[in-house]
Structure formats: C-alpha cells, structure tokens
Design an enzyme around this catalytic site. Structure first.
Site, mmCIF file in Angstrom:
data_model
loop_
_atom_site.group_PDB
_atom_site.id
_atom_site.type_symbol
_atom_site.label_atom_id
_atom_site.label_comp_id
_atom_site.label_asym_id
_atom_site.label_seq_id
_atom_site.Cartn_x
_atom_site.Cartn_y
_atom_site.Cartn_z
ATOM 1 C CG HIS A 29 -21.786 19.417 20.866
ATOM 2 N ND1 HIS A 29 -21.014 18.670 21.276
ATOM 3 C CD2 HIS A 29 -22.587 18.656 20.030
ATOM 4 C CE1 HIS A 29 -22.234 17.221 21.889
ATOM 5 N NE2 HIS A 29 -23.184 17.178 21.467
ATOM 6 C CB CYS A 67 -18.593 16.787 25.532
ATOM 7 S SG CYS A 67 -18.707 16.546 23.776
ATOM 8 C CD GLU A 99 -17.056 22.235 22.634
ATOM 9 O OE1 GLU A 99 -17.421 22.251 23.629
ATOM 10 O OE2 GLU A 99 -18.602 22.418 21.437
ATOM 11 C CB CYS A 129 -16.118 18.630 22.753
ATOM 12 S SG CYS A 129 -17.415 18.389 21.314
#
Length: 147
Positions: free
Chosen positions: A51, A81, A53, A84
């Site tokens: 992801h 999410c 992040e 993260c």
C-alpha cells in the site's frame, strides 16, 4: 504555518492509477522536507502489503536510517486501512493527514478504528477531510472506468 502535502500525495495516486493500481498516494514529511512518497503497487509487486502508506513509511525509515518517525507526518489520499494505521502507530508518526474517508475498508474512523484501541501504543494526531472530494473523485472515476 500549515502547509499541505496533499498535492504530492494526489500526484502519487494519479501515477498509481496510470499503472492500473488503486489510486492511493502517500507522502511522509519532516517539517517542510519530503522524506518519501509512494503510490499503491500491490499488483505490480504481487504484494498485498504494498500500500502507498507502507511503501512511503519504509522509504522514509530507510532515508533516515531508523525505524521511528516520531517527528514526521504522513499525508494520504484515502483513510488508511487497519494494516496501514497499525504501521503508522508502530512507526510513531506524529501526524496523519488524509483526504477521503473509507467507510468500507478504513481503519481509522471506520472499521477497526485502530487508534481507539487501548493496545495501540501510539496514536498520532489525525486530520481528515483534506481535499476529500478530489481524493474521492479520483477513486470513484478509477472504479467507474473498470466497470
């Protein structure tokens, strides 16, 4: 003086969309300096943890040569999410700024609400809703183009 790094996060999100990735971008800053920026690369890297992040946090830690980002901020186009959000807590980021809320998969204001759990050892300052409509429109347009 407040300075937003959401334009750079949006650039990363747009680049992710051009690669066929879900358009989420993240930027890690220390003061006025950008330490790292990334967009989603889960498909490209065949890695469900890639992801924006996670990639930006990893790159910022590598740039500083440390595992903690206590005096740093992260700017993300979409509510992180749970995975993260937990990485943000573990990295001890001081501030989280994000654009669009994510009622389906978010882990900060929705879903797991990671920072509300007593087991979360560090909770960053959270600012949500930065250029939220632009961030949401980018995601909406991306998914509409795939239907």
């Amino acid at each position: 003086m407040f300075r937003s790094f959401m334009p750079q996060a949006l650039e990363e999100a747009r680049a992710a969309a051009r690669r066929g990735e879900v358009p989420v971008g993240a930027v890690v800053t220390r003061g006025a300096a950008v330490l790292a920026r990334a967009g989603n690369r889960t498909r490209e890297l065949a890695d469900p943890t890639a992801h924006a992040e996670m990639l930006a946090i990893r790159a910022a830690c590598a740039a500083l040569g440390q595992e903690r980002l206590a005096d740093c901020a992260i700017w993300v186009t979409l509510e992180p999410c749970a995975m993260c959000a937990q990485a943000i807590a573990h990295a001890r980021l001081a501030r989280l700024h994000f654009g669009a809320a994510d009622p389906k998969s978010g882990g900060v204001l929705h879903g797991a609400r990671v920072f509300a759990h007593p087991q979360t050892h560090h909770v960053p300052e959270v600012q949500d809703g930065l250029v939220a409509e632009e961030c949401a429109a980018l995601l909406r347009d991306f998914f509409l183009s795939r239907r």
